[in-house]
Design a protein around this motif. Structure first.
Motif: not given
Lengths: 149, 149, 149, 149, 149, 149, 149, 149
Positions: G11, G16, G32, G35
């Motif tokens: 993260i 992403r 997801s 994060t």
């Protein structure tokens, strides 16, 4: 909450129509086998070629019908299995067993005279009804909490 | 390789004994429902208390019998389902459907006269026999590779 | 046929011993949770270290006990769930729900006074008994076909 | 991401309404059992016919309610199980066990006084809350990543 | 009750021997990966042919080792996952995730320094221990109900 | 640890005997289809009655053989699928696909010439070997950790 | 065909965003974990109450995060697991193992330096990439058949 | 009722187009592998980097293609597997086996000359057709109950 309901069994009376009509204001998606008796018997040979032997004639048809039946049972939340007055109706009992092993909620619909002979099927059911209207009332209660009367 | 075989269905003839006797030299473990008709009907009330209502009398018995049936079906590699000449035999068709959904290998044993009525059950089977001796021959072939004659 | 039976629930009376003694001539393998109350409460902190907070004290113990409970439930053919007269007994109802979702055959054993409060648990059971001797009779019938009396 | 949330347990306070109201801006689909106490108790006999015996009266209702409960639990991503101050609430613990065996994410909502008695249920939960607002905050965090305050 | 226990993770200390020795009087069947480091790295190319590329060298070995690992995890009732002081040990965390998805009971064994980094793995475990002797005590308690001291 | 190994595919060379002989000191239980070509082709009609139509002759035999194949695949920890030099061998590829969907560990044994045509099958395998002796070496390593040479 | 893709792991970089941006013209639904590092660490105590003990602080948070992670993994067709340069990243490897046991298609994204340490994770993957753009190219190919360049 | 149909197998003729065209008025959602032969062979190395070794070149591609194939098979209600006149076509038989183990309804489409070699694949099918038009007729019948002619 939409309920997927598969209507299995007898094809000689209008019980399916009664249930579908009675539940038309409910969030239910109904599915059924092909209920035209001749089409159901002959679909295999009509599409895939004639058979001399009656066993294979029937077998080809039963296999093609199984494509629809398995889809209907696999997608169902509730399986209604109707036993009529006449005939062996082993396909109905087979569907009930299949649905039971899949953990589906089963409603059996049969005339009182069949009670003893159906006791093993009843033992796998969550409800046993005698009239299509009772099936509608169950679906209404399950979806809305409303009871008749 | 030991085969677990569950013998489902008709309890009025000696077909189970014929199969077990014929397969006595094979590595097969056979299981069956309780085949004493009265015990099977009355087990629920005999143990758990009488019921005034015939439906619940039957229900209690069918539920207790289901403990044995489910165990037998769940453990089976092969399920033989016998349909006799008479009666509705919906429990046999129910067991066949249940076994089919579990992916069990199914052998159906029935007189030729029932062929058309059993076509959906046959469509889920790996073999359809008319005589108990044929079931023995299948088990012998599956376990040893030997064919009759 | 060996039956694996898990005896879940109340730990303050000798119902387990009654069933095990009554079934000693039967092919049954019994399993149970740890039934020593103090050990069951304290196992987590006794092995894995003390906790100041009662919630985590209990949590650690419940987690360790779950190793045994899950194994017992997963391996069982039949789960007997006993509700006694007193206490909340939510662990018993939890085990019943867990067993139901796994498709196990469930026998509920409870005093009549709890009937209404247990109706959802009963709806998932194949038998509802009031006495340990009835559980023994069910196991005997399932394994041998013999009925009492 | 839409979350399917089943709200199981106590039907005597407005905890469901508090959660649904608090989460009204979130992408959550809530489902619940029928929460009208009388309808829930009587649905079986109201639709399928009266029973003299209280056990079967209750049984028929519990079976019909199970159609809705099973659907709700099977479709859920998250199962919230609420234990109130009073009553046995075995159906709540049963639902928790059922959800645990299905691998659902479980949130338990209970007053602190029940902590010890619920330790086995808590051991299967991903969160234990005391207030409906905490359940809303969990749903908000899971869906959006936002924390309170 | 025999427990199948799979000992996953670190291969540089004698923690497996400590557990197996400590539990030698218990009904436990232990399984482990191949713990010879060179054999584990080279098994693929030693049997199936050399690779110029280090990636495929490693890949072939990891695939062959997976035959043993999958069998060990699939058969296990309890999976003990050991994290040592050094190295990435992603295979240990992978096994823990695999075991969690299969619903196995997980015991994590790690030095306190790894606590924060392992919090997601701990969240899937039923016990978190620091010493092999604690794992033995858990196995002893689960099998016999006996606590230390 | 006993490994159940199913030896699927080609029946025209002695590769099975080589593997079984090479692994005779290992804790492996081997199973195979019936490898007598004529028996395998004719088993259906030999037991269940002649068919005029070649399709149904073959079908009956393939169904009876499926009883053995399914049992062998379902019980296997490892499935070895052998492709020989000749023939279509679609049954071998079918077994590989079936085993893959069941999550079995697959070892493919084929001559190098088939490499490109088998790439999808190889993608589901944990090992690809050219000689039966390599399969033995894999089994030995998996069970004992010993590598050749 | 819509693909559900879960983006697990590191993260601390914008991998992403790169994938989501690159795939914005494709029929992909991305999910997801949360994060935000602080929120992820503190969510448990922020909602459910403070803990004195760091272990339980972390535990509560990991459990709440698991609600989101499990949903994301369960719904995914493809799980992308990213390993960054730093940290233990055991949660990423845990997710990979969890996804593997569920039979999900796994793509691993890692710098070349981690190759050897990730070999067991790679053995469960269908693709191993070094750059987010390669993941986009895989998704594009899977959905449209188009290759880069 | 929407049917999800996966069209597996031969990529050298227009059978897919014929079926899709013929079924354009039906509620069917069709999915297929990538049918561009070069793209299918080279996708792995085109995206993830060149390989010197042909085996790994093919392997990388087969793995990437498996992402699409698994999704297509997992989502399918019906899997049509086409065997053409030429080539080994082991991927088609592999898909058939995979679909069979998942319990999918299988339709095999092949020229009569392949009948004997495909008998094990046919034994897992619900229909065996020679022409794409027959597949269309089956889909039409399954969805609408209409038969040709």
């Amino acid at each position: 909450m939409t309920l997927n309901v598969y209507l299995s069994g007898e094809i000689h009376s209008d019980w399916r129509e009664q249930i579908i009509e009675g539940a038309k204001d409910l969030d239910v998606s109904f599915h059924s086998p092909v209920t035209d008796h001749d089409s159901s018997d002959d679909c295999g040979v009509a599409i895939l070629g004639q058979e001399d032997n009656k066993y294979w004639h029937d077998h080809k048809g039963a296999m093609v019908n199984a494509i629809r039946t398995r889809k209907g049972l696999a997608d169902a939340d509730v399986v209604v299995v109707r036993f009529g007055e006449k005939y062996k109706q082993w396909n109905a009992a087979f569907d009930a067993g299949y649905a039971a092993a899949l953990g589906k909620s089963i409603i059996v619909l049969n005339p009182p005279a069949h009670q003893h002979a159906l006791k093993e099927v009843h033992a796998a059911a969550l409800a046993v009804a005698e009239e299509p209207s009772q099936v509608v009332e169950i679906l209404r209660y399950v979806l809305t909490g409303s009871l008749p009367g």
